[in-house]
Write a protein that holds these residues in place. Structure first.
Motif, PDB file in Angstrom:
ATOM      1  N   GLY A 134       0.804  -1.214   0.000  1.00  0.00           N
ATOM      2  CA  GLY A 134       0.000   0.000   0.000  1.00  0.00           C
ATOM      3  C   GLY A 134       0.834   1.259   0.000  1.00  0.00           C
ATOM      4  O   GLY A 134       2.074   1.225   0.035  1.00  0.00           O
ATOM      5  N   ALA A 135       0.135   2.388  -0.025  1.00  0.00           N
ATOM      6  CA  ALA A 135       0.784   3.687  -0.042  1.00  0.00           C
ATOM      7  C   ALA A 135       1.319   4.028   1.346  1.00  0.00           C
ATOM      8  O   ALA A 135       0.807   3.536   2.347  1.00  0.00           O
ATOM      9  CB  ALA A 135      -0.223   4.747  -0.502  1.00  0.00           C
ATOM     10  N   GLU A 143      -6.424   7.356   5.489  1.00  0.00           N
ATOM     11  CA  GLU A 143      -5.943   7.420   4.123  1.00  0.00           C
ATOM     12  C   GLU A 143      -4.580   8.109   4.056  1.00  0.00           C
ATOM     13  O   GLU A 143      -4.174   8.830   4.962  1.00  0.00           O
ATOM     14  CB  GLU A 143      -6.949   8.198   3.264  1.00  0.00           C
ATOM     15  N   THR A 144      -3.903   7.884   2.940  1.00  0.00           N
ATOM     16  CA  THR A 144      -2.646   8.582   2.684  1.00  0.00           C
ATOM     17  C   THR A 144      -2.948  10.051   2.418  1.00  0.00           C
ATOM     18  O   THR A 144      -3.804  10.387   1.603  1.00  0.00           O
ATOM     19  CB  THR A 144      -1.933   7.974   1.467  1.00  0.00           C
ATOM     20  N   LEU A 171       3.964  -4.289  -6.023  1.00  0.00           N
ATOM     21  CA  LEU A 171       2.722  -4.201  -5.263  1.00  0.00           C
ATOM     22  C   LEU A 171       2.172  -5.584  -4.966  1.00  0.00           C
ATOM     23  O   LEU A 171       2.076  -6.428  -5.855  1.00  0.00           O
ATOM     24  CB  LEU A 171       1.692  -3.371  -6.034  1.00  0.00           C
ATOM     25  N   THR A 173      -0.923  -6.237  -3.498  1.00  0.00           N
ATOM     26  CA  THR A 173      -2.332  -6.078  -3.170  1.00  0.00           C
ATOM     27  C   THR A 173      -3.128  -5.879  -4.453  1.00  0.00           C
ATOM     28  O   THR A 173      -2.573  -5.428  -5.467  1.00  0.00           O
ATOM     29  CB  THR A 173      -2.554  -4.869  -2.237  1.00  0.00           C
ATOM     30  N   GLU A 178      -4.650   1.624  -4.059  1.00  0.00           N
ATOM     31  CA  GLU A 178      -3.222   1.537  -3.770  1.00  0.00           C
ATOM     32  C   GLU A 178      -2.415   1.488  -5.068  1.00  0.00           C
ATOM     33  O   GLU A 178      -1.374   2.136  -5.208  1.00  0.00           O
ATOM     34  CB  GLU A 178      -2.921   0.299  -2.922  1.00  0.00           C
TER      35      GLU A 178
END
Length: 320
Positions: A134-135, A143-144, A171, A173, A178
């Protein structure tokens, strides 16, 4: 003999033979070994946050595409055969196991920079592979934020300016938001960075980009996951390759006992490919979930320019 034919040092003979036995085409195996000489160090940053226990990952087991946790997708990075080719491989966990307060991705990247300062890089490439789900986000939940994004991009930009660096973000996910975050960072920041999804996701992107004429095999996917210096491996999921690029890339996928040197003239490529396919081994295709030819001749013919047809004028001129 393979080393001589493909221009690889005899010191790398065992590695060359090992890669070919593992299913890498000889041309691709030779490129890996040559690129390894350009890389001073490979650094793997592995995400070990609690969210990696989520059961929405996918992994290739043999020739079966199976559902699994995100961590199981992250863990194979440690045993990646490509990673062992560098002079030095460094592994770091993103979070202190005793502290679970969100993603420390940006902070850990800063720590990597400090480690690199202590190494003699001699102008060679640093391959940074970030394996995450994820971020980056400073808070444990939520959240980011724009601040998180800016901090992350700033750290990557500083590192890419300080070192001759190539960045791979793997990644682990299937969450669209994301994936979108990293794709946007890649487009906006103009960094030497490649975003890699799972093998099926990447195969779909490559096909949509106009490069569905070759099978995106596990060997190709492992190469891109570990980072490639050649820009063609970054381009294949972004745009359709031009004819001279097709000639180079296809040559890496073909051949067996002898190298395949494809012509650069677009109209001459297909006949040589057809002949080379007779001795090339089939590969597993993630889109069809079966073994296929490494190159689809019909699809390749569609992306190559057709030979120019002679006009009636040129016909009669040749009779004179």
């Amino acid at each position: 003999r393979l080393c001589e034919l493909y221009g690889v040092s005899h010191r790398a003979m065992d590695k060359m033979e090992g890669l070919v036995k593992a299913g890498y085409p000889p041309g691709l195996a030779a490129l890996l070994l040559k690129e390894a000489e350009q890389i001073a160090v490979r650094v793997y940053l592995l995400d070990n946050s609690k969210s990696t226990l989520t059961q929405d990952g996918h992994v290739l087991v043999g020739e079966m595409y199976r559902s699994t946790t995100r961590w199981i997708r992250i863990d194979p990075a440690i045993g990646d055969p490509k990673a062992q080719m560098g002079k030095l491989v460094s592994m770091m966990l993103e979070n202190d196991p005793k502290v679970r307060n969100g993603s420390n991705l940006s902070a850990r990247l800063g720590n990597i920079g400090q480690r690199l300062d202590a190494l003699k890089l001699d102008g060679r490439t640093v391959m940074l592979v970030v394996v995450c789900d994820g971020a980056p986000r400073a808070a444990r939940v939520g959240e980011t934020t724009d601040k998180d994004r800016k901090q992350f991009v700033d750290v990557l930009r500083q590192m890419s300016l300080a070192y001759r660096m190539y960045i791979v973000v793997r990644l682990c996910t299937d969450e669209d938001k994301e994936v979108q975050f990293y794709n946007e960072v890649d487009q906006e920041a103009e960094l030497p960075m490649d975003i890699i999804d799972d093998i099926v996701g990447e195969a779909k992107e490559i096909e949509e980009a106009g490069n569905g004429w070759f099978a995106y095999s596990p060997a190709l996917h492992r190469c891109r996951e570990a980072g490639m210096v050649s820009p063609l491996f970054d381009a294949i999921d972004e745009r359709q390759l031009a004819a001279p690029e097709i000639s180079i890339f296809a040559g890496l996928l073909l051949g067996n006992a002898t190298p395949v040197d494809l012509p650069r003239e677009p109209t001459e490529i297909l006949p040589v490919v057809e002949e080379a396919l007779k001795t090339s081994c089939p590969v597993w295709d993630p889109l069809t979930q079966r073994r296929v030819s490494p190159i689809d001749k019909a699809k390749l013919a569609k992306v190559l320019p057709a030979p120019a047809k002679k006009s009636m004028f040129s016909f009669f001129s040749s009779k004179k």
